[in-house]
Design a protein around this motif. Structure first.
Motif, PDB file in Angstrom:
ATOM      1  N   ARG A  81       0.592  -1.259  -0.286  1.00  0.00           N
ATOM      2  CA  ARG A  81      -0.158   0.028   0.186  1.00  0.00           C
ATOM      3  C   ARG A  81       0.923   1.175   0.173  1.00  0.00           C
ATOM      4  O   ARG A  81       0.215   2.406  -0.060  1.00  0.00           O
ATOM      5  N   HIS A  82       2.071   1.003   0.096  1.00  0.00           N
ATOM      6  CA  HIS A  82       3.004   2.262  -0.088  1.00  0.00           C
ATOM      7  C   HIS A  82       4.017   2.154  -1.356  1.00  0.00           C
ATOM      8  O   HIS A  82       4.947   2.853  -1.536  1.00  0.00           O
ATOM      9  N   THR A  83       3.682   1.328  -1.956  1.00  0.00           N
ATOM     10  CA  THR A  83       4.350   1.073  -3.325  1.00  0.00           C
ATOM     11  C   THR A  83       3.367   0.788  -4.320  1.00  0.00           C
ATOM     12  O   THR A  83       2.276   0.639  -4.303  1.00  0.00           O
ATOM     13  N   ALA A  84       3.826   0.865  -5.571  1.00  0.00           N
ATOM     14  CA  ALA A  84       3.001   0.601  -6.916  1.00  0.00           C
ATOM     15  C   ALA A  84       3.802   0.036  -7.915  1.00  0.00           C
ATOM     16  O   ALA A  84       5.123   0.247  -7.778  1.00  0.00           O
ATOM     17  N   MET A  85       3.232  -0.726  -8.799  1.00  0.00           N
ATOM     18  CA  MET A  85       4.215  -1.409  -9.699  1.00  0.00           C
ATOM     19  C   MET A  85       3.433  -1.178 -11.246  1.00  0.00           C
ATOM     20  O   MET A  85       2.244  -1.152 -11.341  1.00  0.00           O
ATOM     21  N   VAL A  86       4.225  -0.971 -12.276  1.00  0.00           N
ATOM     22  CA  VAL A  86       3.812  -0.773 -13.565  1.00  0.00           C
ATOM     23  C   VAL A  86       4.387  -2.158 -14.261  1.00  0.00           C
ATOM     24  O   VAL A  86       5.777  -2.173 -14.020  1.00  0.00           O
ATOM     25  N   PHE A  87       3.808  -2.844 -14.888  1.00  0.00           N
ATOM     26  CA  PHE A  87       4.106  -4.062 -15.300  1.00  0.00           C
ATOM     27  C   PHE A  87       4.295  -3.855 -17.211  1.00  0.00           C
ATOM     28  O   PHE A  87       4.077  -3.266 -17.497  1.00  0.00           O
ATOM     29  N   LEU A  92      -3.646  -4.263 -17.108  1.00  0.00           N
ATOM     30  CA  LEU A  92      -4.741  -3.897 -16.511  1.00  0.00           C
ATOM     31  C   LEU A  92      -6.048  -4.597 -16.552  1.00  0.00           C
ATOM     32  O   LEU A  92      -5.966  -5.699 -17.174  1.00  0.00           O
ATOM     33  N   PHE A  93      -6.898  -4.377 -15.505  1.00  0.00           N
ATOM     34  CA  PHE A  93      -7.828  -5.505 -15.196  1.00  0.00           C
ATOM     35  C   PHE A  93      -8.763  -5.314 -16.339  1.00  0.00           C
ATOM     36  O   PHE A  93      -9.373  -4.628 -16.678  1.00  0.00           O
ATOM     37  N   LYS A  94      -8.758  -6.660 -16.960  1.00  0.00           N
ATOM     38  CA  LYS A  94      -9.491  -6.624 -18.288  1.00  0.00           C
ATOM     39  C   LYS A  94     -11.172  -6.632 -18.084  1.00  0.00           C
ATOM     40  O   LYS A  94     -11.821  -6.236 -19.016  1.00  0.00           O
TER      41      LYS A  94
ATOM     42  N   GLY B 119      -1.094 -12.563 -14.057  1.00  0.00           N
ATOM     43  CA  GLY B 119      -0.800 -11.062 -13.962  1.00  0.00           C
ATOM     44  C   GLY B 119      -1.971 -10.129 -13.306  1.00  0.00           C
ATOM     45  O   GLY B 119      -1.725  -8.994 -12.937  1.00  0.00           O
ATOM     46  N   GLN B 120      -3.261 -10.727 -13.706  1.00  0.00           N
ATOM     47  CA  GLN B 120      -4.252  -9.747 -13.192  1.00  0.00           C
ATOM     48  C   GLN B 120      -4.434  -9.969 -11.592  1.00  0.00           C
ATOM     49  O   GLN B 120      -4.749  -8.903 -11.028  1.00  0.00           O
ATOM     50  N   TYR B 121      -4.079 -11.101 -11.117  1.00  0.00           N
ATOM     51  CA  TYR B 121      -4.086 -10.943  -9.731  1.00  0.00           C
ATOM     52  C   TYR B 121      -2.956 -10.407  -8.941  1.00  0.00           C
ATOM     53  O   TYR B 121      -3.066  -9.646  -8.121  1.00  0.00           O
ATOM     54  N   GLU B 122      -1.592 -10.424  -9.736  1.00  0.00           N
ATOM     55  CA  GLU B 122      -0.513  -9.600  -9.127  1.00  0.00           C
ATOM     56  C   GLU B 122      -0.959  -8.187  -9.176  1.00  0.00           C
ATOM     57  O   GLU B 122      -0.447  -7.315  -8.285  1.00  0.00           O
ATOM     58  N   ALA B 123      -1.500  -7.716 -10.289  1.00  0.00           N
ATOM     59  CA  ALA B 123      -1.741  -6.244 -10.552  1.00  0.00           C
ATOM     60  C   ALA B 123      -2.820  -5.859  -9.443  1.00  0.00           C
ATOM     61  O   ALA B 123      -2.650  -4.573  -8.814  1.00  0.00           O
TER      62      ALA B 123
END
Lengths: 247, 223
Positions: A81-87, A92-94, B119-123
């Motif tokens: 909750r104090h970090t974030a990630m770009v993959f 993105l949630f489909k 990857g959806q779960y990880e996101a």
């Protein structure tokens, strides 16, 4: 010091991927990790927000000491909750629209009301000129748009560190520029970032520090000029000379 | 014999057919979800329990499942002192079909769940969601959307399987058709069964239309 990692080790079956990593990051720094594929760069990032769990090592984050081999669920959630990630593949949630992708973390990760979350999400989308795409699903967006929304999804959470895992690797060449522009803009605003990338020009122009990684170890670290123009280590020299890109 | 008379007579059995269909599908889905959850547990005992259920049910004809429910359940309940001999036949029909279809739905749910991109779960975790919200907001809806074509097929299969309750003497559309045919000494048998086939087909068309609407609503969700 915002983040300090000490002697982080990670093994997959018999393959030791991270061989005792020491890394410190100050607030506002942009640390770019470069190195050959399969050297453990992504695994390192994934160990920072615990998508992978290290076998051993210590981490101090925002003055909180964590034993990486023995983390509680609360500690894991607190760091996430104090970090974030770009993959790399956007992720993105489909099943969610662009605006929902951005607001979900605010609602379910930060307990913001739906109304506030949507307002923040709209504002963030507007800031990157994608407000007209707010009701689009990921499948309706280009790779570049998806990744830019991925970056907004991460930064709207106001994280202490954003982890970028090869954010431009899956993009068509003509779309890379817009994503790098957004990242540079973030860096200019003082966002602390750890970026794994093969974009050497980005590393040279934006990084406060470049880390060269190979075979699960940090081989060399320094300013872009130190690493690119005056590499000390033989492995770094070999890697840089093998890269065709003009950095 | 007038076609309208045949249709009206057969439609008298429609409420039973539809009640059986809706209730069986609802309970089969609950069984399917629970079994999928058990199957995916790391605990080998729970996982094996689900595998045993799957093995038995998938290896047994649905007709037999109905008979086992009709003749077996009263004996099972009698062991704990409950007499269910007088319970409505639809109860036994719902139990037999739910247990029988639950196994196929379990496979639909489980395979769909396993094919959701990791990857959806990880996101979801990376934006700070806890495991519960990651499941409810991201994994479950995507699992459902992936499973949808299989669910549609299974529901259509269940429409047809409802006709099997004639073995327990339950009066549904199929049973109304055979009664009507017998009352006329089988003279209009073919006509009656053609009309019955058309009625079942209409139910299936309605289901297909509903699923098509659903697909259309989610046409931009590519999973």
């Amino acid at each position: 010091m915002l983040l300090e990692i000490k002697n982080l080790k990670k093994k997959f079956v018999n393959n030791t991927v991270l061989k005792g990593i020491d890394l410190s990051i100050n607030a506002g720094e942009v640390v770019v990790i470069i190195g050959p594929s399969g050297s453990g760069k992504t695994t390192l990032l994934r160990n920072i927000n615990f998508l992978e769990q290290a076998d051993s090592g210590k981490m101090t984050f925002k003055n909180k000491r964590l034993n990486l081999a023995n983390l509680s669920n609360e500690e894991i959630l607190w760091v996430r909750r104090h970090t974030a990630m770009v993959f790399q593949n956007y992720n993105l949630f489909k099943n969610k629209t662009a605006i929902e992708n951005i607001s979900e973390g605010l609602i379910f990760g930060q307990n913001k009301s739906k109304k506030v979350a949507l307002q923040l999400a709209k504002k963030s989308l507007d800031s990157v000129g994608l407000l007209d795409k707010q009701d689009f699903y990921p499948a309706q967006l280009s790779g570049g748009q998806q990744q830019r929304i991925g970056i907004v999804r991460a930064t709207v959470l106001n994280p202490d560190i954003v982890l970028f895992d090869e954010p431009t690797s899956a993009l068509d060449p003509e779309l890379v520029g817009t994503v790098l522009y957004d990242m540079k803009h973030l860096a200019d605003q003082g966002q602390t970032m750890i970026v794994v990338t093969h974009q050497m020009s980005f590393a040279r122009n934006v990084a406060s520090r470049v880390v060269f990684f190979a075979d699960g170890e940090i081989i060399e670290t320094g300013t872009p000029s130190e690493v690119f123009d005056h590499p000390k280590n033989k492995r770094t020299k070999q890697f840089l000379s093998a890269i065709a890109e003009d950095y | 014999m007038k076609v309208s008379k045949v249709i009206v007579t057969l439609l008298n059995g429609l409420p039973e057919t539809l009640s059986l269909l809706v209730a069986s599908f609802f309970f089969a889905s609950l069984i399917g979800l629970s079994m999928a959850w058990l199957y995916l547990r790391k605990n080998p005992i729970l996982s094996d329990l689900a595998k045993i259920y799957l093995g038995i049910v998938r290896g047994t004809p649905p007709l037999l499942m109905l008979l086992l429910s009709y003749f077996g359940l009263p004996k099972l309940f009698a062991l704990v002192g409950i007499n269910i001999n007088d319970w409505a036949k639809i109860f036994f029909g719902i139990v037999g079909l739910s247990v029988g279809w639950g196994a196929y739905l379990e496979e639909a749910f489980r395979s769909a769940y396993l094919s959701v991109d990791k990857g959806q779960y990880e996101a979801a975790l990376s934006v700070g969601m806890d495991v519960k919200h990651a499941f409810l907001q991201i994994l479950m809806p995507q699992t459902f959307l992936i499973a949808l074509p299989n669910i549609e097929n299974l529901l259509i299969g269940l429409v047809k399987a409802t006709s099997l309750v004639y073995v327990m003497g339950m009066v549904d559309m199929y049973s109304k058709a055979t009664d009507l045919s017998n009352q006329n000494q089988g003279v209009y048998q073919l006509e009656i069964f053609i009309i019955l086939a058309l009625l079942y087909w209409l139910i299936v068309l309605l289901i297909e239309w509903l699923f098509r609407m659903f697909h259309r609503y989610y046409r931009y969700v590519e999973i």
